[in-house]
Design a protein around this motif. Sequence first.
Motif, mmCIF file in Angstrom:
data_model
loop_
_atom_site.group_PDB
_atom_site.id
_atom_site.type_symbol
_atom_site.label_atom_id
_atom_site.label_comp_id
_atom_site.label_asym_id
_atom_site.label_seq_id
_atom_site.Cartn_x
_atom_site.Cartn_y
_atom_site.Cartn_z
ATOM 1 N N PHE A 1 -16.800 -0.749 0.781
ATOM 2 C CA PHE A 1 -15.876 -1.577 1.552
ATOM 3 C C PHE A 1 -16.200 -1.496 3.026
ATOM 4 C CE2 PHE A 1 -14.200 2.601 0.770
ATOM 5 C CZ PHE A 1 -13.723 3.031 2.000
ATOM 6 N N GLY A 2 -15.851 -2.551 3.731
ATOM 7 C CA GLY A 2 -16.042 -2.591 5.171
ATOM 8 C C GLY A 2 -15.186 -1.532 5.839
ATOM 9 N N TYR A 3 -15.780 -0.863 6.824
ATOM 10 C CA TYR A 3 -15.076 0.211 7.532
ATOM 11 C C TYR A 3 -15.755 0.392 8.886
ATOM 12 C CZ TYR A 3 -12.206 4.408 7.815
ATOM 13 O OH TYR A 3 -11.256 5.339 8.167
ATOM 14 N N PRO A 4 -14.997 0.635 9.937
ATOM 15 C CA PRO A 4 -15.622 0.773 11.263
ATOM 16 C C PRO A 4 -16.669 1.901 11.297
ATOM 17 C CG PRO A 4 -13.234 0.604 11.451
ATOM 18 C CD PRO A 4 -13.544 0.759 9.988
ATOM 19 N N LYS A 5 -17.838 1.583 11.808
ATOM 20 C CA LYS A 5 -18.924 2.569 11.881
ATOM 21 C C LYS A 5 -18.505 3.833 12.615
ATOM 22 C CE LYS A 5 -22.915 -0.497 12.151
ATOM 23 N NZ LYS A 5 -24.070 -0.832 12.978
ATOM 24 N N GLU A 6 -17.770 3.651 13.725
ATOM 25 C CA GLU A 6 -17.422 4.799 14.558
ATOM 26 C C GLU A 6 -16.432 5.755 13.885
ATOM 27 O OE1 GLU A 6 -14.838 1.295 15.520
ATOM 28 O OE2 GLU A 6 -17.007 1.577 15.419
ATOM 29 N N ALA A 7 -15.799 5.326 12.813
ATOM 30 C CA ALA A 7 -14.805 6.176 12.138
ATOM 31 C C ALA A 7 -15.264 6.681 10.781
ATOM 32 C CB ALA A 7 -13.501 5.406 11.982
ATOM 33 N N ARG A 8 -16.370 6.172 10.273
ATOM 34 C CA ARG A 8 -16.726 6.506 8.897
ATOM 35 C C ARG A 8 -17.163 7.950 8.700
ATOM 36 N NH1 ARG A 8 -21.966 2.614 8.164
ATOM 37 N NH2 ARG A 8 -23.316 3.701 9.627
ATOM 38 N N ASP A 9 -17.841 8.559 9.673
ATOM 39 C CA ASP A 9 -18.244 9.959 9.512
ATOM 40 C C ASP A 9 -17.019 10.859 9.371
ATOM 41 O OD1 ASP A 9 -20.967 9.433 9.561
ATOM 42 O OD2 ASP A 9 -21.133 9.737 11.721
ATOM 43 N N ALA A 10 -15.986 10.578 10.125
ATOM 44 C CA ALA A 10 -14.755 11.368 10.035
ATOM 45 C C ALA A 10 -14.084 11.172 8.679
ATOM 46 C CB ALA A 10 -13.798 10.992 11.158
ATOM 47 N N PRO B 1 -23.003 4.953 2.628
ATOM 48 C CA PRO B 1 -23.887 4.108 1.824
ATOM 49 C C PRO B 1 -25.330 4.617 1.921
ATOM 50 C CG PRO B 1 -23.368 3.018 3.880
ATOM 51 C CD PRO B 1 -22.541 4.282 3.835
ATOM 52 N N ARG B 2 -26.183 4.028 1.128
ATOM 53 C CA ARG B 2 -27.598 4.412 1.197
ATOM 54 C C ARG B 2 -28.117 4.153 2.613
ATOM 55 N NH1 ARG B 2 -28.959 -0.397 -2.821
ATOM 56 N NH2 ARG B 2 -28.915 -2.061 -1.292
ATOM 57 N N THR B 3 -29.179 4.829 2.965
ATOM 58 C CA THR B 3 -29.720 4.795 4.319
ATOM 59 C C THR B 3 -29.972 3.380 4.823
ATOM 60 O OG1 THR B 3 -30.761 6.932 3.902
ATOM 61 C CG2 THR B 3 -31.566 5.699 5.796
ATOM 62 N N SER B 4 -30.486 2.517 3.971
ATOM 63 C CA SER B 4 -30.790 1.142 4.404
ATOM 64 C C SER B 4 -29.533 0.347 4.743
ATOM 65 C CB SER B 4 -31.594 0.403 3.330
ATOM 66 O OG SER B 4 -30.835 0.296 2.136
ATOM 67 N N ASP B 5 -28.361 0.800 4.303
ATOM 68 C CA ASP B 5 -27.106 0.096 4.582
ATOM 69 C C ASP B 5 -26.277 0.736 5.685
ATOM 70 O OD1 ASP B 5 -27.641 -1.853 2.713
ATOM 71 O OD2 ASP B 5 -26.534 -0.852 1.107
ATOM 72 N N LEU B 6 -26.796 1.779 6.314
ATOM 73 C CA LEU B 6 -26.045 2.443 7.380
ATOM 74 C C LEU B 6 -25.844 1.556 8.605
ATOM 75 C CD1 LEU B 6 -27.428 6.094 7.252
ATOM 76 C CD2 LEU B 6 -25.118 5.313 6.656
ATOM 77 N N ARG B 7 -26.656 0.525 8.746
ATOM 78 C CA ARG B 7 -26.503 -0.379 9.898
ATOM 79 C C ARG B 7 -25.251 -1.247 9.765
ATOM 80 N NH1 ARG B 7 -30.551 -2.724 6.677
ATOM 81 N NH2 ARG B 7 -30.205 -4.922 6.206
ATOM 82 N N PHE B 8 -24.697 -1.319 8.567
ATOM 83 C CA PHE B 8 -23.500 -2.125 8.336
ATOM 84 C C PHE B 8 -22.236 -1.286 8.496
ATOM 85 C CE2 PHE B 8 -26.754 -4.027 5.476
ATOM 86 C CZ PHE B 8 -26.914 -5.224 6.160
ATOM 87 N N HIS B 9 -21.125 -1.964 8.697
ATOM 88 C CA HIS B 9 -19.809 -1.317 8.731
ATOM 89 C C HIS B 9 -19.403 -1.107 7.273
ATOM 90 C CE1 HIS B 9 -19.025 -2.015 13.030
ATOM 91 N NE2 HIS B 9 -19.774 -3.094 12.843
ATOM 92 N N TRP B 10 -19.797 0.016 6.679
ATOM 93 C CA TRP B 10 -19.646 0.181 5.240
ATOM 94 C C TRP B 10 -19.451 1.639 4.858
ATOM 95 C CZ3 TRP B 10 -18.804 -3.949 2.464
ATOM 96 C CH2 TRP B 10 -18.907 -3.908 1.076
ATOM 97 N N VAL B 11 -18.607 1.891 3.873
ATOM 98 C CA VAL B 11 -18.382 3.213 3.284
ATOM 99 C C VAL B 11 -18.226 3.010 1.785
ATOM 100 C CG1 VAL B 11 -16.776 5.180 3.156
ATOM 101 C CG2 VAL B 11 -17.258 4.154 5.344
ATOM 102 N N GLN B 12 -18.503 4.034 1.026
ATOM 103 C CA GLN B 12 -18.357 4.013 -0.426
ATOM 104 C C GLN B 12 -17.240 4.981 -0.827
ATOM 105 O OE1 GLN B 12 -20.917 1.289 -1.006
ATOM 106 N NE2 GLN B 12 -20.921 2.459 -2.881
ATOM 107 N N ALA B 13 -16.589 4.674 -1.940
ATOM 108 C CA ALA B 13 -15.563 5.561 -2.492
ATOM 109 C C ALA B 13 -15.721 5.623 -4.009
ATOM 110 C CB ALA B 13 -14.167 5.056 -2.144
ATOM 111 N N ARG B 14 -15.358 6.757 -4.566
ATOM 112 C CA ARG B 14 -15.350 6.921 -6.018
ATOM 113 C C ARG B 14 -14.007 6.392 -6.534
ATOM 114 N NH1 ARG B 14 -17.788 10.841 -3.405
ATOM 115 N NH2 ARG B 14 -19.891 11.414 -4.013
#
Length: 117
Positions: free
Chosen positions: A47-56, A68-81
Amino acid sequence: MVTVEQVRQVAVALPRAYEVLVRDRIKFRVGSIVFAALSADETELGFGYPKEARDALVAAEPDKFFLPRTSDLRFHWVQARLAALDAEEMRELVIDAWRMCVPKRVAAEHLRVLGLS
């Protein structure tokens, strides 16, 4: 645990949102922008998620969220189970991702109708 059908019900109910199937993966879009997507095995939700907040987010709950996988880190994206999400949390994540893709007035009107603004 959240099901694919629960994700679908939330996503397609949002204004301007629609479902597509791309390489056997369910994706939800606004225009050409994907705001949520399920993994091919339907166990993960991206799902879309602000890049600056995803590490937290990932650091706070690594058993639930991951990058997300390395190639998708440029996008505003996070994965969840999906198995780790409850229905209300999934709903919030999908709506927030959708809000990143629609004009502010569309999001504001929808949230007003829902009584969330």
